[in-house]
Design an enzyme around this catalytic site. Structure first.
Site, short mmCIF file in Angstrom:
data_model
loop_
_atom_site.label_atom_id
_atom_site.label_comp_id
_atom_site.label_asym_id
_atom_site.label_seq_id
_atom_site.Cartn_x
_atom_site.Cartn_y
_atom_site.Cartn_z
N HIS A 1 -16.19 12.00 24.64
CA HIS A 1 -14.85 11.39 24.66
C HIS A 1 -14.07 11.56 23.35
O HIS A 1 -14.56 11.21 22.28
CB HIS A 1 -14.97 9.88 24.91
CG HIS A 1 -15.72 9.56 26.14
ND1 HIS A 1 -16.15 8.30 26.46
CD2 HIS A 1 -16.14 10.34 27.16
CE1 HIS A 1 -16.79 8.32 27.60
NE2 HIS A 1 -16.79 9.53 28.05
N TYR B 1 -10.76 12.59 27.79
CA TYR B 1 -10.91 14.03 28.08
C TYR B 1 -9.65 14.85 27.82
O TYR B 1 -9.37 15.82 28.52
CB TYR B 1 -11.41 14.21 29.52
CG TYR B 1 -12.88 13.86 29.62
CD1 TYR B 1 -13.27 12.59 30.01
CD2 TYR B 1 -13.86 14.75 29.22
CE1 TYR B 1 -14.61 12.24 30.04
CE2 TYR B 1 -15.21 14.40 29.24
CZ TYR B 1 -15.57 13.15 29.65
OH TYR B 1 -16.90 12.78 29.67
N HIS C 1 -28.59 11.15 32.09
CA HIS C 1 -27.65 10.59 31.11
C HIS C 1 -27.95 9.11 30.89
O HIS C 1 -28.23 8.39 31.85
CB HIS C 1 -26.22 10.76 31.65
CG HIS C 1 -25.16 10.41 30.66
ND1 HIS C 1 -24.79 9.11 30.40
CD2 HIS C 1 -24.41 11.18 29.84
CE1 HIS C 1 -23.85 9.11 29.47
NE2 HIS C 1 -23.59 10.34 29.12
N CYS D 1 -26.88 11.29 24.82
CA CYS D 1 -25.46 10.95 24.64
C CYS D 1 -25.35 9.92 23.52
O CYS D 1 -25.76 8.76 23.66
CB CYS D 1 -24.89 10.37 25.93
SG CYS D 1 -23.16 9.87 25.78
N HIS E 1 -24.38 15.06 24.35
CA HIS E 1 -22.97 14.62 24.24
C HIS E 1 -22.81 14.04 22.85
O HIS E 1 -23.49 13.07 22.50
CB HIS E 1 -22.65 13.52 25.26
CG HIS E 1 -22.69 13.98 26.68
ND1 HIS E 1 -22.51 13.12 27.73
CD2 HIS E 1 -22.87 15.21 27.22
CE1 HIS E 1 -22.59 13.79 28.87
NE2 HIS E 1 -22.79 15.05 28.59
O1 LIG Z 1 -19.09 9.23 29.57
C1 LIG Z 1 -18.79 10.21 30.28
O2 LIG Z 1 -17.63 10.54 30.56
C2 LIG Z 1 -19.92 11.01 30.81
O3 LIG Z 1 -20.87 11.19 29.76
C3 LIG Z 1 -20.58 10.30 31.96
O4 LIG Z 1 -19.59 9.97 32.96
C4 LIG Z 1 -21.61 11.24 32.54
O5 LIG Z 1 -20.92 12.41 32.97
C5 LIG Z 1 -22.29 10.67 33.76
O6 LIG Z 1 -22.79 9.40 33.46
C6 LIG Z 1 -23.43 11.61 34.13
O7 LIG Z 1 -23.72 11.50 35.48
FE LIG Z 2 -22.10 10.96 27.68
#
Ligand SMILES: O=C(O)[C@@H](O)[C@@H](O)[C@H](O)[C@H](O)CO
Ligand SMILES: [Fe+2]
Length: 360
Positions: free
Chosen positions: A320, A333, A207, A245, A274
């Protein structure tokens, strides 16, 4: 392409699996064993118990987010050997449980960083926000107060209250860890785990850093198209892959997301995506908008079109969401806005697929 939602487990998530199952087009979840500290091996029976719980709700456990990396691996201490061996045991047990995608990050100490977890927009919804000017003016330990105050009682990744004491010790340990050293330590880790990934066909999905630059003076290396190209070369296994992401890479507006997706040195290594949008007030000052292109700076159509055009067939999740309709949930979330995100993203995908002339 598997459309999923992230689920933190019944102890740590206000959203029930049964509700996730009712979102049209969602085939499964990505989840984790959040009670296992970074560095400890994951037991097969615990993985199977999580899998059974997910499958009982009619969903698939499609991937893990995350098996976190112990800081000693990132710092490159001799003790990393033990933690790498434990990581390999976790991967073997995940392979035995027929789980084949693991999202992880290589950010020193903290996971994503925000300066506000509940900024209210004029429509009454709440969003997470980041202001680089604030970050520049505060110490990391005061960040804990901020995150804890606004977290609504949820434990946020990397900001677990019990970590406050160890934080200053970790800053000491990171002294002298340059970006180059961190990259070397990532290669060392990847070279050690790849034989297990190859044996069990486990796609590692690194990520990106969030935001995509150094915070509190700590080095960060997963920040740009060039960085992803360099990391892909650290180990040429297809299992050395990425989580694309949009909100993390996109936090730096110089990162052209569709271009990164279409980059032939990166595209076949994208195992997990993501998708979220962001609204920028200025460079380094943004909040997390709804998923719609019109609400943020990103053209979500172009991003999804790029994924379609490269033949992406991996795991996707809405990232998010806003907090809407008075929902009380883990920041980013909640159920409602991520469900709206799923509907929008699935709509984009269907329209692109049906408009694909070569599909006729
Ligand atoms: O932004 C988020 O909530 C996730 O994309 C990250 O916490 C992601 O799960 C971690 O960085 C991956 O280890
Ligand atoms: Fe992410």
């Amino acid at each position: 392409m598997d459309m999923t939602l992230r689920w933190f487990g019944k102890k740590h998530d206000s959203v029930k699996l049964e509700y996730i199952k009712q979102i049209p087009g969602v085939t499964g979840v990505v989840s984790s064993l959040h009670d296992v500290p970074a560095g400890e091996p994951w037991k097969l029976e615990d993985i199977l118990e999580l899998k059974k719980e997910v499958e009982k709700a009619g969903l698939k456990l499609i991937g893990i987010e995350s098996v976190n990396i112990h800081e000693d691996i990132k710092i490159g201490l001799p003790s990393r050997e033990k933690y790498i061996e434990n990581y390999k045991i976790s991967l073997e047990n995940l392979g035995k449980a027929d789980v084949h995608m693991v999202c992880y990050n290589f950010m020193p100490i903290f996971d994503w960083t925000r300066t506000e977890l509940a900024k209210q927009l004029e429509d009454g919804s709440y969003v997470m926000a980041y202001d680089e000017n604030i970050i520049k003016g505060i110490k990391p330990e005061t960040m804990f107060e901020r995150m804890e105050k606004e977290s609504g009682g949820f434990i946020l990744p990397g900001w677990e209250p019990n970590r406050r004491d160890e934080i200053m010790d970790l800053f000491e340990k990171y002294k002298g860890v340059t970006k180059e050293k961190l990259m070397e330590n990532l290669k060392y880790f990847l070279d050690a785990i790849m034989p297990v990934c190859e044996k069990y066909q486990i796609k590692m999905a690194l990520h990106p850093d969030d935001p995509a630059w150094s915070v509190f003076g700590l080095p960060r290396i997963v920040t740009s198209e060039k960085a992803l190209e360099e990391i892909a070369l650290l180990n040429d296994s297809i299992y050395n892959g990425f989580t694309l992401c949009t909100g993390s890479l996109g936090s730096n507006l110089n990162n052209n997301l569709p271009q990164i997706i279409r980059n032939p040195k990166i595209s076949n290594r994208i195992h997990f995506v993501h998708l979220r949008n962001m609204k920028f007030e200025s460079d380094g000052v943004f909040y997390e908008s709804s998923h719609l292109s019109c609400d943020g700076n990103f053209d979500m159509y172009e991003i999804v079109k790029a994924l379609y055009d490269i033949g992406f067939d991996g795991v996707v999740r809405p990232d998010h969401g806003r907090m809407i309709w008075d929902e009380q949930a883990r920041p980013g979330y909640g159920l409602y806005d991520r469900a709206l995100g799923v509907a929008y993203l699935n709509g984009l995908w269907e329209a692109i697929r049906k408009n694909d002339k070569s599909n006729k």
